[in-house]
Design a protein around this motif. Structure first.
Motif: not given
Length: 93
Positions: A2-21
């Motif tokens: 979950x910690x890794x997922x939370x970080x990847x979702x924050x990147x999505x929310x901040x617009x740094x990436x388009x998606x996470x799987x």
């Protein structure tokens, strides 16, 4: 995980990436804990995903006891109940 997922979702929310799987259970747990998060599940692959427990090598008795307990919980509807409580949908199927 979950910690890794939370970080990847924050990147999505901040617009740094388009998606996470990630897996469905992780996503459902995240949105249950952060219902106002501006994220959504875009797709599911339709395949079953499995979890496993690590046991001592050659410990068939413990493996059998775990399998029996899980089967009983499934028959009693407890796995579905737990899934609904923690994920908002049945992830036990």
């Amino acid at each position: 995980m979950l910690n890794g997922f939370s970080k990847s979702v924050e990147l999505v929310i901040n617009g740094q990436v388009d998606a996470t799987i990630n897996d469905t259970a992780t996503f459902l747990d995240y949105v249950k804990n952060k219902p106002d998060a501006p994220v959504k599940m875009a797709a599911r692959d339709g395949e079953k995903h499995y979890s496993a427990a690590m046991l001592k090598k050659d410990d068939a008795e413990v493996a059998e006891r775990i399998s029996k307990a899980l089967e009983e919980l499934k028959k009693e509807g407890k796995l579905k109940e737990i899934s609904m409580k923690y994920f908002g949908e049945d992830v036990s199927q």
